[in-house]
Design a protein around this motif. Structure first.
Motif, mmCIF file in Angstrom:
data_model
loop_
_atom_site.group_PDB
_atom_site.id
_atom_site.type_symbol
_atom_site.label_atom_id
_atom_site.label_comp_id
_atom_site.label_asym_id
_atom_site.label_seq_id
_atom_site.Cartn_x
_atom_site.Cartn_y
_atom_site.Cartn_z
ATOM 1 N N ALA A 87 1.189 7.712 -2.431
ATOM 2 C CA ALA A 87 2.484 7.028 -2.280
ATOM 3 C C ALA A 87 2.391 5.918 -1.232
ATOM 4 O O ALA A 87 2.916 4.809 -1.431
ATOM 5 C CB ALA A 87 3.570 8.028 -1.906
ATOM 6 N N ASP A 88 1.713 6.220 -0.120
ATOM 7 C CA ASP A 88 1.530 5.190 0.916
ATOM 8 C C ASP A 88 0.726 4.011 0.372
ATOM 9 O O ASP A 88 1.039 2.846 0.642
ATOM 10 C CB ASP A 88 0.815 5.782 2.137
ATOM 11 N N ASN A 89 -0.309 4.317 -0.391
ATOM 12 C CA ASN A 89 -1.152 3.273 -0.968
ATOM 13 C C ASN A 89 -0.359 2.412 -1.954
ATOM 14 O O ASN A 89 -0.483 1.178 -1.953
ATOM 15 C CB ASN A 89 -2.362 3.904 -1.658
ATOM 16 N N LEU A 90 0.456 3.056 -2.784
ATOM 17 C CA LEU A 90 1.275 2.289 -3.730
ATOM 18 C C LEU A 90 2.276 1.395 -2.998
ATOM 19 O O LEU A 90 2.490 0.236 -3.388
ATOM 20 C CB LEU A 90 2.021 3.240 -4.677
ATOM 21 N N GLU A 91 2.874 1.937 -1.958
ATOM 22 C CA GLU A 91 3.824 1.120 -1.171
ATOM 23 C C GLU A 91 3.117 -0.063 -0.531
ATOM 24 O O GLU A 91 3.627 -1.197 -0.532
ATOM 25 C CB GLU A 91 4.494 1.988 -0.100
ATOM 26 N N LEU A 92 1.912 0.169 -0.002
ATOM 27 C CA LEU A 92 1.143 -0.934 0.602
ATOM 28 C C LEU A 92 0.813 -1.981 -0.448
ATOM 29 O O LEU A 92 0.955 -3.192 -0.206
ATOM 30 C CB LEU A 92 -0.140 -0.388 1.239
ATOM 31 N N ARG A 93 0.401 -1.553 -1.640
ATOM 32 C CA ARG A 93 0.061 -2.506 -2.699
ATOM 33 C C ARG A 93 1.291 -3.302 -3.145
ATOM 34 O O ARG A 93 1.203 -4.510 -3.383
ATOM 35 C CB ARG A 93 -0.565 -1.758 -3.879
ATOM 36 N N ARG A 94 2.445 -2.640 -3.232
ATOM 37 C CA ARG A 94 3.666 -3.363 -3.604
ATOM 38 C C ARG A 94 4.026 -4.411 -2.547
ATOM 39 O O ARG A 94 4.383 -5.542 -2.868
ATOM 40 C CB ARG A 94 4.833 -2.376 -3.760
ATOM 41 N N ARG A 95 3.931 -3.994 -1.284
ATOM 42 C CA ARG A 95 4.259 -4.923 -0.192
ATOM 43 C C ARG A 95 3.300 -6.108 -0.171
ATOM 44 O O ARG A 95 3.710 -7.274 -0.020
ATOM 45 C CB ARG A 95 4.216 -4.180 1.145
ATOM 46 N N LEU A 96 1.997 -5.807 -0.364
ATOM 47 C CA LEU A 96 1.009 -6.893 -0.356
ATOM 48 C C LEU A 96 1.200 -7.808 -1.576
ATOM 49 O O LEU A 96 1.021 -9.032 -1.468
ATOM 50 C CB LEU A 96 -0.410 -6.330 -0.329
ATOM 51 N N ALA A 97 1.556 -7.246 -2.719
ATOM 52 C CA ALA A 97 1.811 -8.078 -3.904
ATOM 53 C C ALA A 97 3.021 -8.977 -3.662
ATOM 54 O O ALA A 97 3.024 -10.166 -4.039
ATOM 55 C CB ALA A 97 2.030 -7.201 -5.124
ATOM 56 N N SER A 98 4.040 -8.426 -3.014
ATOM 57 C CA SER A 98 5.230 -9.232 -2.696
ATOM 58 C C SER A 98 4.869 -10.353 -1.722
ATOM 59 O O SER A 98 5.301 -11.506 -1.880
ATOM 60 C CB SER A 98 6.319 -8.339 -2.103
ATOM 61 N N GLU A 99 4.057 -10.022 -0.708
ATOM 62 C CA GLU A 99 3.632 -11.048 0.260
ATOM 63 C C GLU A 99 2.792 -12.119 -0.436
ATOM 64 O O GLU A 99 2.888 -13.300 -0.109
ATOM 65 C CB GLU A 99 2.831 -10.409 1.396
ATOM 66 N N ALA A 100 1.949 -11.678 -1.389
ATOM 67 C CA ALA A 100 1.104 -12.645 -2.100
ATOM 68 C C ALA A 100 1.951 -13.599 -2.930
ATOM 69 O O ALA A 100 1.638 -14.791 -3.039
ATOM 70 C CB ALA A 100 0.106 -11.912 -2.985
ATOM 71 N N GLN A 101 3.010 -13.095 -3.521
ATOM 72 C CA GLN A 101 3.891 -13.964 -4.306
ATOM 73 C C GLN A 101 4.654 -14.945 -3.410
ATOM 74 O O GLN A 101 4.940 -16.071 -3.809
ATOM 75 C CB GLN A 101 4.883 -13.130 -5.123
ATOM 76 N N GLN A 102 4.943 -14.527 -2.189
ATOM 77 C CA GLN A 102 5.694 -15.390 -1.270
ATOM 78 C C GLN A 102 4.769 -16.296 -0.455
ATOM 79 O O GLN A 102 5.262 -17.155 0.287
ATOM 80 C CB GLN A 102 6.536 -14.529 -0.324
ATOM 81 N N ASP A 103 3.470 -16.144 -0.575
ATOM 82 C CA ASP A 103 2.514 -16.947 0.197
ATOM 83 C C ASP A 103 2.579 -18.403 -0.291
ATOM 84 O O ASP A 103 2.405 -18.678 -1.480
ATOM 85 C CB ASP A 103 1.105 -16.386 0.007
ATOM 86 N N PRO A 104 2.806 -19.359 0.622
ATOM 87 C CA PRO A 104 2.859 -20.759 0.219
ATOM 88 C C PRO A 104 1.496 -21.291 -0.242
ATOM 89 O O PRO A 104 1.425 -22.252 -0.996
ATOM 90 C CB PRO A 104 3.347 -21.483 1.466
ATOM 91 N N ASP A 105 0.406 -20.662 0.181
ATOM 92 C CA ASP A 105 -0.941 -21.104 -0.198
ATOM 93 C C ASP A 105 -1.462 -20.360 -1.419
ATOM 94 O O ASP A 105 -2.668 -20.367 -1.696
ATOM 95 C CB ASP A 105 -1.905 -20.893 0.971
ATOM 96 N N ALA A 106 -0.615 -19.706 -2.208
ATOM 97 C CA ALA A 106 -1.055 -18.906 -3.348
ATOM 98 C C ALA A 106 -1.710 -19.753 -4.427
ATOM 99 O O ALA A 106 -2.570 -19.273 -5.145
ATOM 100 C CB ALA A 106 0.129 -18.141 -3.930
ATOM 101 N N ASP A 107 -1.338 -21.033 -4.561
ATOM 102 C CA ASP A 107 -1.893 -21.879 -5.608
ATOM 103 C C ASP A 107 -3.214 -22.526 -5.207
ATOM 104 O O ASP A 107 -3.832 -23.198 -6.035
ATOM 105 C CB ASP A 107 -0.883 -22.971 -5.986
ATOM 106 N N ARG A 108 -3.650 -22.331 -3.983
ATOM 107 C CA ARG A 108 -4.912 -22.945 -3.533
ATOM 108 C C ARG A 108 -6.109 -22.266 -4.185
ATOM 109 O O ARG A 108 -6.053 -21.100 -4.588
ATOM 110 C CB ARG A 108 -5.046 -22.819 -2.010
ATOM 111 N N VAL A 109 -7.215 -23.023 -4.280
ATOM 112 C CA VAL A 109 -8.435 -22.506 -4.888
ATOM 113 C C VAL A 109 -9.098 -21.485 -3.960
ATOM 114 O O VAL A 109 -9.586 -20.451 -4.399
ATOM 115 C CB VAL A 109 -9.414 -23.655 -5.208
ATOM 116 N N ALA A 110 -9.133 -21.715 -2.693
ATOM 117 C CA ALA A 110 -9.750 -20.818 -1.722
ATOM 118 C C ALA A 110 -8.705 -19.847 -1.182
ATOM 119 O O ALA A 110 -7.502 -20.086 -1.271
ATOM 120 C CB ALA A 110 -10.351 -21.614 -0.576
#
Length: 123
Positions: A87-110
């Motif tokens: 459950a902790d791992n799933l919550e961490l993955r959800r939070r990290l996925a949300s952060e990744a979607q909100q990351d302004p540099d998500a479209d960068r190649v690197a």
């Protein structure tokens, strides 16, 4: 033949045969009583052994039940710990996925600094 039995040698021989028969009868009687005593003794030993085996079997069954119940408790605790970790791992993955979607540099190649930090949190 009756004359022979009435003679001194015949009487002696008849007495010897009677004594021999009496000794044989006494030996047979005594030996039979001894057999009965031995049979009773060994029947008691067999009964005591059977009772001891039954008690040992009951003790072993009790020990196995206690051990199995303790193992089931440990298993339940381990399963609960694994489910909590999952459950902790799933919550961490959800939070990290949300952060990744909100990351302004998500479209960068690197991968940017925020992406590296997210990856390090998974390790």
């Amino acid at each position: 033949m009756i004359a022979f039995l009435l003679s001194p040698v015949g009487r002696w021989l008849a007495g010897a045969v009677a004594a021999l028969a009496l000794l044989l009868g006494a030996y047979t009687y005594v030996d039979h009583k001894g057999y009965q005593r031995a049979a009773a003794h060994y029947e008691q030993q067999i009964a005591a052994t059977a009772a001891a085996l039954a008690e040992a079997d009951a003790n072993e069954q009790r020990r196995q039940t206690i051990t199995n119940n303790a193992a089931k408790q440990r298993e339940a605790a381990a399963i609960a710990a694994l489910e909590s970790a999952e459950a902790d791992n799933l919550e961490l993955r959800r939070r990290l996925a949300s952060e990744a979607q909100q990351d302004p540099d998500a479209d960068r190649v690197a991968i940017g600094d925020a992406g590296v930090q997210r990856i390090n949190k998974i390790r």
